[in-house]
Design a protein around this motif. Sequence first.
Motif, PDB file in Angstrom:
ATOM      1  N   SER A 217       0.687  -1.411  -0.054  1.00 29.64           N
ATOM      2  CA  SER A 217      -0.230   0.395   0.119  1.00 29.64           C
ATOM      3  C   SER A 217       1.472   1.169   0.159  1.00 29.64           C
ATOM      4  N   ILE A 218       1.881   1.031   1.207  1.00 25.40           N
ATOM      5  CA  ILE A 218       2.589   2.348   0.577  1.00 25.40           C
ATOM      6  C   ILE A 218       4.190   2.875  -0.952  1.00 25.40           C
ATOM      7  N   ILE A 219       4.081   1.693  -1.084  1.00 21.19           N
ATOM      8  CA  ILE A 219       4.699   1.764  -2.277  1.00 21.19           C
ATOM      9  C   ILE A 219       4.098   2.064  -3.319  1.00 21.19           C
ATOM     10  N   ALA A 220       2.485   1.865  -3.549  1.00 18.04           N
ATOM     11  CA  ALA A 220       1.597   1.841  -4.851  1.00 18.04           C
ATOM     12  C   ALA A 220       1.128   3.256  -4.739  1.00 18.04           C
ATOM     13  N   HIS A 221       0.863   3.793  -3.194  1.00 13.20           N
ATOM     14  CA  HIS A 221       0.892   5.197  -3.069  1.00 13.20           C
ATOM     15  C   HIS A 221       1.907   6.253  -3.416  1.00 13.20           C
ATOM     16  N   GLN A 222       2.984   5.649  -2.906  1.00 10.44           N
ATOM     17  CA  GLN A 222       4.172   6.828  -3.359  1.00 10.44           C
ATOM     18  C   GLN A 222       4.026   6.356  -5.073  1.00 10.44           C
ATOM     19  N   TYR A 223       4.200   5.977  -5.868  1.00  4.10           N
ATOM     20  CA  TYR A 223       4.146   5.334  -6.935  1.00  4.10           C
ATOM     21  C   TYR A 223       3.461   5.034  -8.092  1.00  4.10           C
ATOM     22  N   SER A 224       2.108   6.109  -7.437  1.00  3.80           N
ATOM     23  CA  SER A 224       0.728   5.836  -8.265  1.00  3.80           C
ATOM     24  C   SER A 224       0.899   6.235  -9.770  1.00  3.80           C
ATOM     25  N   HIS A 225       1.792   6.793  -9.505  1.00  7.85           N
ATOM     26  CA  HIS A 225       2.163   7.621 -11.478  1.00  7.85           C
ATOM     27  C   HIS A 225       2.108   7.013 -12.639  1.00  7.85           C
ATOM     28  N   ARG A 226       2.675   5.833 -12.406  1.00  7.32           N
ATOM     29  CA  ARG A 226       2.765   4.699 -13.047  1.00  7.32           C
ATOM     30  C   ARG A 226       2.122   3.223 -12.111  1.00  7.32           C
ATOM     31  N   LYS A 227       0.773   2.991 -13.759  1.00  3.51           N
ATOM     32  CA  LYS A 227       0.359   1.970 -13.231  1.00  3.51           C
ATOM     33  C   LYS A 227       1.221   0.646 -12.698  1.00  3.51           C
ATOM     34  N   ILE A 228       2.246   0.784 -13.474  1.00  6.41           N
ATOM     35  CA  ILE A 228       3.431  -0.713 -12.939  1.00  6.41           C
ATOM     36  C   ILE A 228       3.560  -0.824 -11.871  1.00  6.41           C
ATOM     37  N   VAL A 229       3.959   0.157 -11.126  1.00  4.44           N
ATOM     38  CA  VAL A 229       3.964   0.151 -10.374  1.00  4.44           C
ATOM     39  C   VAL A 229       3.194  -1.038  -9.133  1.00  4.44           C
ATOM     40  N   PRO A 230       2.169  -0.126  -8.782  1.00  3.65           N
ATOM     41  CA  PRO A 230       0.807  -0.940  -7.522  1.00  3.65           C
ATOM     42  C   PRO A 230       0.514  -2.102  -8.733  1.00  3.65           C
ATOM     43  N   LEU A 232       2.334  -4.400  -9.747  1.00  6.25           N
ATOM     44  CA  LEU A 232       3.589  -5.195  -9.697  1.00  6.25           C
ATOM     45  C   LEU A 232       3.796  -5.603  -8.200  1.00  6.25           C
ATOM     46  N   VAL A 233       3.221  -4.977  -7.139  1.00  7.08           N
ATOM     47  CA  VAL A 233       3.322  -4.378  -5.861  1.00  7.08           C
ATOM     48  C   VAL A 233       2.211  -5.460  -5.029  1.00  7.08           C
ATOM     49  N   TYR A 234       0.909  -5.200  -5.925  1.00  5.47           N
ATOM     50  CA  TYR A 234      -0.315  -5.706  -5.098  1.00  5.47           C
ATOM     51  C   TYR A 234      -0.187  -7.421  -5.940  1.00  5.47           C
ATOM     52  N   ALA A 235       0.347  -7.451  -6.971  1.00  8.86           N
ATOM     53  CA  ALA A 235       0.507  -8.790  -7.184  1.00  8.86           C
ATOM     54  C   ALA A 235       1.703  -9.506  -6.399  1.00  8.86           C
ATOM     55  N   LEU A 236       2.672  -8.736  -6.240  1.00 10.12           N
ATOM     56  CA  LEU A 236       3.223  -9.537  -5.549  1.00 10.12           C
ATOM     57  C   LEU A 236       2.667 -10.048  -4.018  1.00 10.12           C
ATOM     58  N   ALA A 237       2.390  -9.200  -3.200  1.00 11.33           N
ATOM     59  CA  ALA A 237       1.155  -9.343  -1.654  1.00 11.33           C
ATOM     60  C   ALA A 237      -0.100 -10.317  -2.188  1.00 11.33           C
ATOM     61  N   THR A 238      -0.478 -10.253  -3.709  1.00  8.77           N
ATOM     62  CA  THR A 238      -1.475 -11.124  -3.613  1.00  8.77           C
ATOM     63  C   THR A 238      -0.790 -12.783  -3.439  1.00  8.77           C
ATOM     64  N   THR A 239       0.767 -13.139  -4.240  1.00  4.34           N
ATOM     65  CA  THR A 239       1.490 -14.272  -4.398  1.00  4.34           C
ATOM     66  C   THR A 239       1.295 -14.862  -3.284  1.00  4.34           C
ATOM     67  N   VAL A 240       2.043 -13.755  -1.732  1.00  3.36           N
ATOM     68  CA  VAL A 240       2.874 -14.437  -0.157  1.00  3.36           C
ATOM     69  C   VAL A 240       0.985 -14.308  -0.194  1.00  3.36           C
ATOM     70  N   SER A 293       8.007   0.445 -18.745  1.00  9.94           N
ATOM     71  CA  SER A 293       5.756  -0.283 -19.279  1.00  9.94           C
ATOM     72  C   SER A 293       5.756  -1.006 -18.753  1.00  9.94           C
ATOM     73  N   LEU A 294       3.846  -1.682 -18.634  1.00  7.01           N
ATOM     74  CA  LEU A 294       3.584  -2.843 -17.976  1.00  7.01           C
ATOM     75  C   LEU A 294       4.200  -3.559 -18.867  1.00  7.01           C
ATOM     76  N   GLY A 295       5.761  -3.486 -20.206  1.00  3.78           N
ATOM     77  CA  GLY A 295       6.017  -4.498 -20.533  1.00  3.78           C
ATOM     78  C   GLY A 295       7.273  -4.758 -19.875  1.00  3.78           C
ATOM     79  N   GLY A 296       7.934  -3.671 -19.459  1.00  6.73           N
ATOM     80  CA  GLY A 296       8.939  -3.897 -18.732  1.00  6.73           C
ATOM     81  C   GLY A 296       9.926  -3.340 -19.241  1.00  6.73           C
ATOM     82  N   SER A 297       9.749  -2.815 -20.814  1.00  7.19           N
ATOM     83  CA  SER A 297      10.366  -2.095 -21.705  1.00  7.19           C
ATOM     84  C   SER A 297      10.762  -0.110 -21.017  1.00  7.19           C
TER      85      SER A 297
END
Length: 299
Positions: A217-230, A232-240, A293-297
């Motif tokens: 939640s912290i990281i997604a808020h801090q870098y919410s201007h690029r959708k790739i960050v939320p 990635l971090v929420y996908a990782l949290a969901t994996t856990v 980008s969302l593709g990581g490039s």
Amino acid sequence: MRRSLPILLCAFPALLYGQAGTADRTDVKQQPSKDHSVLAVKPAGEVIKPKDLWTDTGYFHPFVRMPKYFLQDQKAIWTSPFHTAKSDIKYWAIFGGAVGGMIAADRHIEHALPTSSAEVSVSNWASKVGSAYSLVPLSAGFYFIGTKAHSDRFRETGLLCFEALIDSNVTVEAVKLIADRARPLQDNGHGGFESGPSRWDSSFPSGHSINTWAMASIIAHQYSHRKIVPVLVYALATTVVLSRVGARQHFPGDVLAGSALGWFIGDYTYGRRHNAELDGKPTAARRVLDHLSLGGSVQ
């Protein structure tokens, strides 16, 4: 009492929402923000202040205020039932009902899951990402790398994660002591409340889930201007979260409750401590993220 206990404990995310959203009308403004997902909370004390910039105070000065901030956070969390507005009762119903329904279905879901040793082993390995020995160094990495690189936003992210982890750990341990729920491999898999072999090892809620989602939640808020960050971090949290269920360490209701608590604690911490002056100062890290980008490039 045993049947009502899970519902009461499930209400904590809603209570924290109410505390962050409507606790003190002098501190709350109904204004949208791209970095905030609930009612905007007026900062009670930035975790990074102008006098804390790396050029003046070095590495450790911001930690001086951390004990005071922790006490303020805990007071807000545990007194929230007395400050929640009537308009937020719907959040009690939403979160309490969702987690309560999941708890009711826990045993059926658990019995339907694969039980091979290989799958359990993979789940155990994946869940290590949400352990304290993974998350604390990650928070420290944000802070010390940000300090070294003169990146105030990166540095603040580490401090906010550290504060959120302290809050989430204290909160989850207190709720565990109250719930005393047996884990899936204990008590013949009944998952009863107030029936665990040890209150310190209670299954409800999941500690891995609350800590991982607080940081996400912290990281997604801090870098919410690029959708790739939320994403990635929420996908990782969901994996856990899924791995804790797959490893037979928690029931689905445990991880859902932990995830909700963690997200709201992270959201609340960001709203109270974020230094808005940093939003107009793009850092080197932010400039790099702006080109992902969302593709990581790299564009």
